[in-house]
Design a protein around this motif. Sequence first.
Motif, mmCIF file in Angstrom:
data_model
loop_
_atom_site.group_PDB
_atom_site.id
_atom_site.type_symbol
_atom_site.label_atom_id
_atom_site.label_comp_id
_atom_site.label_asym_id
_atom_site.label_seq_id
_atom_site.Cartn_x
_atom_site.Cartn_y
_atom_site.Cartn_z
ATOM 1 N N CYS A 9 0.839 -1.191 0.000
ATOM 2 C CA CYS A 9 0.000 0.000 0.000
ATOM 3 C C CYS A 9 0.881 1.251 0.000
ATOM 4 C CB CYS A 9 -0.911 0.007 1.226
ATOM 5 S SG CYS A 9 -1.918 -1.491 1.397
ATOM 6 N N ARG A 19 1.075 5.887 -4.516
ATOM 7 C CA ARG A 19 0.834 5.769 -5.947
ATOM 8 C C ARG A 19 -0.459 4.998 -6.230
ATOM 9 N NH1 ARG A 19 5.762 3.648 -9.440
ATOM 10 N NH2 ARG A 19 6.549 5.694 -8.726
ATOM 11 N N ASN A 20 -0.815 4.055 -5.355
ATOM 12 C CA ASN A 20 -2.036 3.281 -5.600
ATOM 13 C C ASN A 20 -3.167 3.657 -4.638
ATOM 14 O OD1 ASN A 20 -1.497 1.776 -3.165
ATOM 15 N ND2 ASN A 20 -0.198 0.368 -4.326
ATOM 16 N N GLU A 61 -5.672 5.516 -5.167
ATOM 17 C CA GLU A 61 -6.961 5.503 -5.850
ATOM 18 C C GLU A 61 -7.313 4.123 -6.387
ATOM 19 O OE1 GLU A 61 -9.033 8.021 -5.875
ATOM 20 O OE2 GLU A 61 -7.583 9.264 -4.765
ATOM 21 N N THR A 62 -6.317 3.351 -6.769
ATOM 22 C CA THR A 62 -6.575 2.050 -7.395
ATOM 23 C C THR A 62 -6.559 0.891 -6.408
ATOM 24 O OG1 THR A 62 -4.218 1.810 -7.910
ATOM 25 C CG2 THR A 62 -5.619 2.838 -9.583
ATOM 26 N N GLY A 63 -6.027 1.099 -5.222
ATOM 27 C CA GLY A 63 -5.977 0.039 -4.225
ATOM 28 C C GLY A 63 -4.591 -0.560 -4.109
ATOM 29 N N CYS A 64 -4.311 -1.164 -2.974
ATOM 30 C CA CYS A 64 -3.001 -1.760 -2.719
ATOM 31 C C CYS A 64 -2.664 -2.794 -3.786
ATOM 32 C CB CYS A 64 -2.986 -2.437 -1.342
ATOM 33 S SG CYS A 64 -3.421 -1.360 0.035
ATOM 34 N N ASP A 65 -1.392 -2.936 -4.067
ATOM 35 C CA ASP A 65 -0.932 -3.839 -5.121
ATOM 36 C C ASP A 65 -0.945 -5.275 -4.607
ATOM 37 O OD1 ASP A 65 0.298 -5.180 -7.172
ATOM 38 O OD2 ASP A 65 1.985 -3.794 -7.359
ATOM 39 N N GLU A 80 -8.847 -2.922 2.741
ATOM 40 C CA GLU A 80 -7.583 -3.363 2.145
ATOM 41 C C GLU A 80 -6.833 -4.297 3.089
ATOM 42 O OE1 GLU A 80 -6.327 0.296 -0.842
ATOM 43 O OE2 GLU A 80 -5.988 0.523 1.324
#
Length: 312
Positions: free
Chosen positions: A186, A189-190, A192-196, A243
């Motif tokens: 988390c 950069r993410n 808005e898109t959610g944790c990688d 998340e």
Amino acid sequence: MRRSDHVYPLTSGRLLAAAAVAASLAAAALAGSHSTRKAANSEGLHYVVNLGGDFEGVSAMAFDLADVGSAAKLEVLPDGLKGVLWLGNGYNTKCEWRLDDAAVTAEVEAARDHPKFSGIYYIADEPHPETCPDGPARVAERTKLIHSLDPDGRTFIIVQNGSAAPQEFQLLGNSADLIGVDPYPCNHRNAETGCDLGHLRARIKAALDAGIERERIVPVFQAFGQSCASVKEPWYRLPTEDELVTMLHIWDELVPREKRAFDMTYSWAPQGTTACPTLQSADGGEYPDLQKVFFEYFGQSGAFEIANGSND
């Protein structure tokens, strides 16, 4: 305990060869040892670092393992908490140990029979074979020393194994009894898109593909961000409740709870430039209520059901 991610230069063939030799020595030094060891305390086992003296807070959250920087500090732990003994770092940015063998021997001898000791020795936080090619062998030697002093004790290291150093699990996997895997997916950069979550899965699978048994993998959960840390360019962000739930589901899927020696959460209290906010303040006020998520997760032995988490 966790340090910021490091950026590595490209490794020469000579360094890779030296690292491979060191890893081979590490495997030989530990052959057969970790498979027969067991923790002195094998119940519950939820480890949190950076308590800042807040024993009441972490105990209320159902954490039962706490980091201590010396055997003497075991004395201050209240009932319900046992110490994981931090023995200083090494072979991370400097190719040496912070504590020499004599100092480690004194600490182990003072801790091994203490009623507040967990039997777990945290001996290195993210040692880097690309920086220190002899790191795997040196870590294995330290494990062997501790085993000679405390046959029932287990050594623990965290291995970063990032994209810039993708061979660390192979090189360090046999250097210690227990291997912490610490993907922190988390970041800002993410936001808005959610944790990688793909990154999380890939890091866990890389440890498994390197031959590290599930029983030896220690999940390291992200419970911190850097929005209030004194760092020029904050990178990590605190997960949302959903998340965190989803990340816990992924861990349960790939490294089931009944197979774990323990799990680790970073971090309870803020830590300098590395972590702020942290779990201590994530109580549903200014920050998401991650405390509620962990409390309910630790209290469940079967399928984890809370909020709107999924296995995605």
